[in-house]
Write an enzyme that holds these catalytic residues in place. Structure first.
Site, PDB file in Angstrom:
ATOM      1  N   ASN A 161      26.068-111.492  32.744  1.00  0.00           N
ATOM      2  CA  ASN A 161      25.951-110.244  31.981  1.00  0.00           C
ATOM      3  C   ASN A 161      25.181-110.357  30.663  1.00  0.00           C
ATOM      4  O   ASN A 161      24.599-109.378  30.226  1.00  0.00           O
ATOM      5  CB  ASN A 161      27.336-109.612  31.771  1.00  0.00           C
ATOM      6  CG  ASN A 161      28.262-110.470  30.962  1.00  0.00           C
ATOM      7  OD1 ASN A 161      28.156-111.690  30.961  1.00  0.00           O
ATOM      8  ND2 ASN A 161      29.163-109.840  30.248  1.00  0.00           N
ATOM      9  N   GLU A 257      36.018-118.563  28.341  1.00  0.00           N
ATOM     10  CA  GLU A 257      35.803-117.209  27.809  1.00  0.00           C
ATOM     11  C   GLU A 257      35.832-116.262  29.005  1.00  0.00           C
ATOM     12  O   GLU A 257      34.885-116.199  29.781  1.00  0.00           O
ATOM     13  CB  GLU A 257      34.444-117.130  27.093  1.00  0.00           C
ATOM     14  CG  GLU A 257      34.312-118.080  25.905  1.00  0.00           C
ATOM     15  CD  GLU A 257      35.136-117.661  24.694  1.00  0.00           C
ATOM     16  OE1 GLU A 257      35.678-116.541  24.674  1.00  0.00           O
ATOM     17  OE2 GLU A 257      35.260-118.469  23.767  1.00  0.00           O
ATOM     18  N   LEU A 258      36.950-115.546  29.156  1.00  0.00           N
ATOM     19  CA  LEU A 258      37.167-114.797  30.403  1.00  0.00           C
ATOM     20  C   LEU A 258      37.126-113.284  30.166  1.00  0.00           C
ATOM     21  O   LEU A 258      36.610-112.822  29.159  1.00  0.00           O
ATOM     22  CB  LEU A 258      38.478-115.263  31.039  1.00  0.00           C
ATOM     23  CG  LEU A 258      38.624-116.797  31.154  1.00  0.00           C
ATOM     24  CD1 LEU A 258      39.975-117.181  31.715  1.00  0.00           C
ATOM     25  CD2 LEU A 258      37.496-117.395  31.983  1.00  0.00           C
ATOM     26  N   CYS A 291      32.199-108.240  28.398  1.00  0.00           N
ATOM     27  CA  CYS A 291      33.594-108.706  28.449  1.00  0.00           C
ATOM     28  C   CYS A 291      34.482-107.927  27.492  1.00  0.00           C
ATOM     29  O   CYS A 291      35.688-107.849  27.692  1.00  0.00           O
ATOM     30  CB  CYS A 291      33.658-110.195  28.169  1.00  0.00           C
ATOM     31  SG  CYS A 291      32.589-110.669  26.816  1.00  0.00           S
TER      32      CYS A 291
END
Ligand code: NAP
Length: 483
Positions: A161, A257-258, A291
């Protein structure tokens, strides 16, 4: 067998191992998510080639560990200079491979330049601290201090992204700290990573320090995560893959980093007309594939109807279309499968109390900016990460109730609150269970030097160059006995 090649044609892309372009046995076509046309042929690495890349990074560790800070900073400064010169080309690559509207692709390149600039600056201020040893009876006549040493080989796995800036958030601090890297970019967006690797070569980075391995997540990713020569895995991507990596990583350091379903609270004293532009950007930029995309709004009942009306009116005006058109605000999601998943979630709302206030369907293959009001928390569109131009807007009677709703989530990356009431702002900043609270802006706010990361299923560890450098270095203690 791999073989080294010197010439690269315009569409065929190679692995980058030890400063060489390396062929693979298999290639896969890369298609534009918007037009469906083929834009490149991508090398598909196997396990053995991934191990070659790890070996190259492992061998180059000493070069980086002994390179003085000013030289590491200089290479990163060179990257900044070259990327500024190639900014239009860089934005074009992002727009083509990710269907990111060109206005947002340009913004990503500008941020990438800043990220490498921060990395260049941070390279010069990596240091430890002195310890007051005589504070303990057993410490009299000792002096001591800590050093921050490079961790070694870093496995970096990145999502689609923000294909350039999220690579920068791993490669920038890794080099600033004197590490070497094996980078596995997302299969849909390898071109940005390969482009940056060439810039690093031009900038003077020694061979073997940055290796780029394209190929299937499972094969390349597993090889990186399981190899003992890799000291740290830094991953940005979905919670499912991140948790799998953590389970396989053993004692390796991991930064994860989710995802999230980020929320915004709007208090009753807010002039909602003033915040619509920010909410549009927060919910719909990059088609919501951010995110910290604004996915849930909890608006006070006094301003709820006015907010829904103005937000809906603005969303309906957004231009949908070709990512290369400078006026396009919304383009295609990363794949048809993703669009189908989200359409299914929108369909699910029809059997509930929720109402679709805007969008909800495809327009020339592009999902319209979609606003769903009065959505029950148990709906997928509210409790899962949508990662699409979809936002739910619900009514609350107090900031306290809103905070409870925000916290009722598996995720906790960032949350925002618009309020003119200091007590409510303080209350929210204390009570919201997230990695970052943004007061008087959307949760989507981010600049690249700030500490960034989540709690709960949004991950562990922090990015933001200074904080990533901390994660990417080991602390060593030195104690001198003076007696
Ligand atoms: P993804 O499917 O999890 O993929 C991320 C990366 O992991 C890709 O390079 C992928 O390779 C690789 N991968 C897949 N399977 C793997 C495995 N078994 N082992 C190791 N690596 C593997 O995520 P995405 O769809 O690209 O990105 C969207 C997600 O990223 C969202 O959840 C979003 O919230 C999250 N995200 C988080 C942040 C943050 O900073 N918190 C920022 C941006 C995005 P392939 O492409 O080859 O499958």
């Amino acid at each position: 067998m791999s073989k080294f090649v010197n010439e690269v044609n315009s569409t065929k892309q190679y692995l980058m191992i030890n400063g060489e372009k390396v062929e693979t046995e298999k290639y896969a076509p890369l298609y534009s998510p918007y037009s469906g046309k083929e834009i490149a042929q991508i090398a598909m690495a196997d396990r053995e080639q991934t191990l070659q890349a790890i070996a190259a990074a492992y061998k180059a560790r000493d070069i980086m560990a002994t390179m003085p800070a000013y030289q590491r900073a200089e290479i990163l400064e060179n990257v900044v200079t070259i990327l500024k010169q190639k900014a239009d080309e860089a934005a074009d690559i992002i727009a083509r491979e990710a269907a990111k509207p060109i206005m947002f692709a340009k913004a990503e390149v500008a941020r990438t330049i800043e990220t490498y600039k921060f990395a260049a600056e941070e390279a010069k201020r990596i240091h430890g601290e002195t310890i007051p040893f005589d504070a303990a009876a057993g410490g009299v006549n000792r002096i001591g201090y800590t050093l921050r040493e490079p961790i070694g080989v870093i496995g970096a796995i990145t999502p689609f992204n923000f294909p350039m800036n999220l690579v920068a958030h791993k490669v920038g601090p890794a080099i600033a700290a004197g590490n070497t890297i094996v980078l596995k970019p997302a299969s849909q967006t390898p071109l940005s990573a390969l482009f940056i690797a060439e810039i690093f070569e031009e900038a003077g980075l020694p061979a073997g320090v940055l290796n780029v391995v394209t190929g299937p997540g499972g094969i390349v990713g597993d090889a990186i995560v399981e190899d003992d020569r890799v000291s740290m895995v830094t991953f940005t991507g979905s919670p499912g893959v991140g948790i799998g990596i953590r389970n396989k990583a053993g004692l390796k350091k991991t930064t994860l980093e989710l995802g999230s379903n980020s929320a915004l609270i709007i208090d009753k004293d807010i002039d909602v007309g003033q915040i619509i532009d920010r909410c549009i950007m927060g919910a719909f930029s990059n088609q919501g594939q951010v995110c910290i995309s604004l996915q849930r709004v909890y608006a006070h009942e006094d301003v709820y109807e006015e907010f829904v009306a103005k937000f809906t009116e603005a969303a309906k005006k957004l231009k949908i279309g070709d990512p290369l058109d400078p006026d396009t605000y919304i383009s295609a999601l990363i794949s048809k499968g993703e669009a189908e998943r989200v359409l299914g979630w929108i369909e699910e709302t029809k059997g509930s109390n929720a109402t679709i206030a805007a969008g909800g369907k495809l327009q020339d293959g592009v999902l319209e900016p979609t606003i769903v009001r009065d959505a029950d928390h148990s709906l997928n569109i509210s409790c899962q990460e949508a990662f699409a131009p979809v936002v739910v807007v619900n009514k609350v009677s107090s900031v306290k109730e809103a905070v409870e709703q925000v916290n009722d989530s598996r995720f906790g990356l960032q949350a925002g609150i618009y309020t003119n009431n200091v007590k409510n702002a303080l209350y929210a900043s204390k009570q919201l269970h997230v990695g970052g609270v943004i007061i008087n802006d959307v949760p989507t706010y981010r600049v690249d030097q700030m500490p960034y990361g989540g709690v709960k299923e949004s991950g562990t560890g922090r990015e933001g160059i200074k904080y990533a450098v901390e994660e990417m270095t080991e602390m060593k203690l030195v104690v001198w006995n003076q007696s």
